[in-house]
Write a protein that holds these residues in place. Structure first.
Motif, mmCIF file in Angstrom:
data_model
loop_
_atom_site.group_PDB
_atom_site.id
_atom_site.type_symbol
_atom_site.label_atom_id
_atom_site.label_comp_id
_atom_site.label_asym_id
_atom_site.label_seq_id
_atom_site.Cartn_x
_atom_site.Cartn_y
_atom_site.Cartn_z
ATOM 1 N N ALA A 74 1.199 -0.851 -0.074
ATOM 2 C CA ALA A 74 -0.247 0.126 0.016
ATOM 3 C C ALA A 74 1.087 1.115 -0.565
ATOM 4 C CB ALA A 74 -0.898 -0.291 1.256
ATOM 5 N N THR A 85 -2.727 0.279 -4.474
ATOM 6 C CA THR A 85 -2.313 -0.905 -3.884
ATOM 7 C C THR A 85 -1.472 -1.202 -5.455
ATOM 8 O OG1 THR A 85 -4.196 -1.932 -4.591
ATOM 9 C CG2 THR A 85 -3.999 -1.229 -2.281
ATOM 10 N N LEU A 108 -2.423 -4.450 2.945
ATOM 11 C CA LEU A 108 -3.292 -3.403 2.592
ATOM 12 C C LEU A 108 -3.805 -4.686 4.473
ATOM 13 C CD1 LEU A 108 -4.673 -4.270 -0.423
ATOM 14 C CD2 LEU A 108 -4.696 -2.322 0.570
#
Length: 361
Positions: A74, A85, A108
């Protein structure tokens, strides 16, 4: 204390009353007469009319699995806050939304896993060529926007969208008129007839899109539509390889009002178009009842180019499936002034020549 029932004229909206001389209800404003049975039926229909019911059953959504998160990173932009992302091999040197450098922060967490994805069909080479062609012939476009090095900054981004499916029971009521005009040797005549028109039926809506990113201007995303959802496939992380993916920051519940507005407008337009043969048609009332509403989370392909010019940011977008391009192109004010000065000079010369010809004549 008993409530007072006031009857409104369906034609002009004025208050109507019983006229004992004709034994009918009559409007003192437009002189329209109504049979008691007709008015009672109309009043009952208005009383029984339902209000809009546009509630949705939210999809529960799946979360990411640990295996899917392996290799996904990310990036967070410190300038605009955008979070995107990509896979571990993708190098992001600048934010696709504002053009500023981005910083790697980690993997993430806590985001829903997309249900569907539309893979990119327009590759980067085709996107750059289309952008160069789009800029050709635009004399007032700043050179920095046409520059080859700048065009190379175009980035492929999967933008989050919420897709709304539903059936809608729609009932609409309209006030309509028909006008007839004729004349004789003494007068011109106009006859206006008023009608109460009803329309009802069911419409099915599939994949009504609402983007789930505050960083993407809504009008920009709607402008690059449509996306062909028939080509959407079940999401796999492999589709992210080599691209960036924006993380949604507007959830499904927050997107409901925009979805409802799009459905409401489409339904109104569809039924309005069926009322034909009248001089005027005015919507009086209506209701929309949604059934079996479902929401899906999807990623749509978009090519983005962000640039700044004279302190202002400009965002250009291209549909990564169809190649449709939109964007607010910057204006080179110096070039514009030169063009305007030249145009003014040409107009002045033409006007002077016309004046001389008229003076000579």
């Amino acid at each position: 204390m008993a409530a007072i029932q006031e009857y409104k004229c369906p034609c002009c909206g004025g208050a109507i009353a019983f006229d004992s001389t004709i034994q009918k209800m009559k409007c003192p404003y437009c002189d329209t007469e109504f049979e008691m049975e007709t008015l009672a039926s109309y009043d009952n229909e208005l009383r029984d009319e339902q209000s809009d019911d546009m509630n949705w059953q939210m999809a529960s959504g799946e979360t990411w699995t640990e295996n899917e998160l392996d290799g996904l990173n990310a990036y967070v932009c410190h300038s605009c806050g955008g979070e995107i992302t990509c896979d571990a091999n993708t190098a992001a040197t600048s934010c696709p939304f504002c053009g500023n450098p981005v910083v790697l922060t980690g993997q993430l967490s806590g985001a829903l896993r997309p249900d569907l994805v539309i893979p990119f069909k327009v590759d980067q080479r085709a996107a750059k060529e289309a952008l160069k062609k789009h800029c050709e012939g635009k004399r007032l476009l700043p050179k920095v926007f046409k520059d080859e090095n700048h065009i190379n900054e175009i980035k492929g981004v999967y933008v989050p969208f919420w897709l709304f499916d539903t059936g809608a029971n729609v009932n609409m009521r309209y006030k309509a008129t028909k006008v007839r005009r004729w004349s004789d040797s003494h007068y011109d005549y106009t006859e206006t007839k008023f009608y109460a028109v009803s329309r009802g039926g069911k419409l099915n809506f599939e994949r009504v899109p609402v983007d789930g990113s505050t960083k993407m201007p809504d009008n920009l995303m709607e402008s690059i539509e449509p996306f062909d959802c028939a080509e959407a496939v079940d999401f796999q992380t492999a589709y992210l390889a080599g691209y960036l993916a924006d993380k949604y920051d507007v959830d499904a519940e927050q997107s409901v009002e925009r979805a409802n507005e799009r459905i409401r407008k489409s339904a109104k337009d569809a039924f309005y178009d069926t009322v034909k043969g009248y001089a005027t048609v005015t919507k009086e009332s209506g209701s929309i009842q949604l059934q079996n509403g479902r929401v899906f989370y999807a990623l749509f392909p978009v090519w983005l180019l962000s640039t700044s010019w004279n302190g202002e940011n400009y965002l250009f977008a291209m549909n990564g499936q169809t190649g449709k391009m939109v964007g607010n192109l910057p204006l080179d004010k110096a070039a514009y002034r030169k063009w305007l000065f030249g145009l003014t000079g040409v107009i002045g010369i033409i006007l002077y020549a016309i004046y001389c010809l008229l003076w000579l004549v």
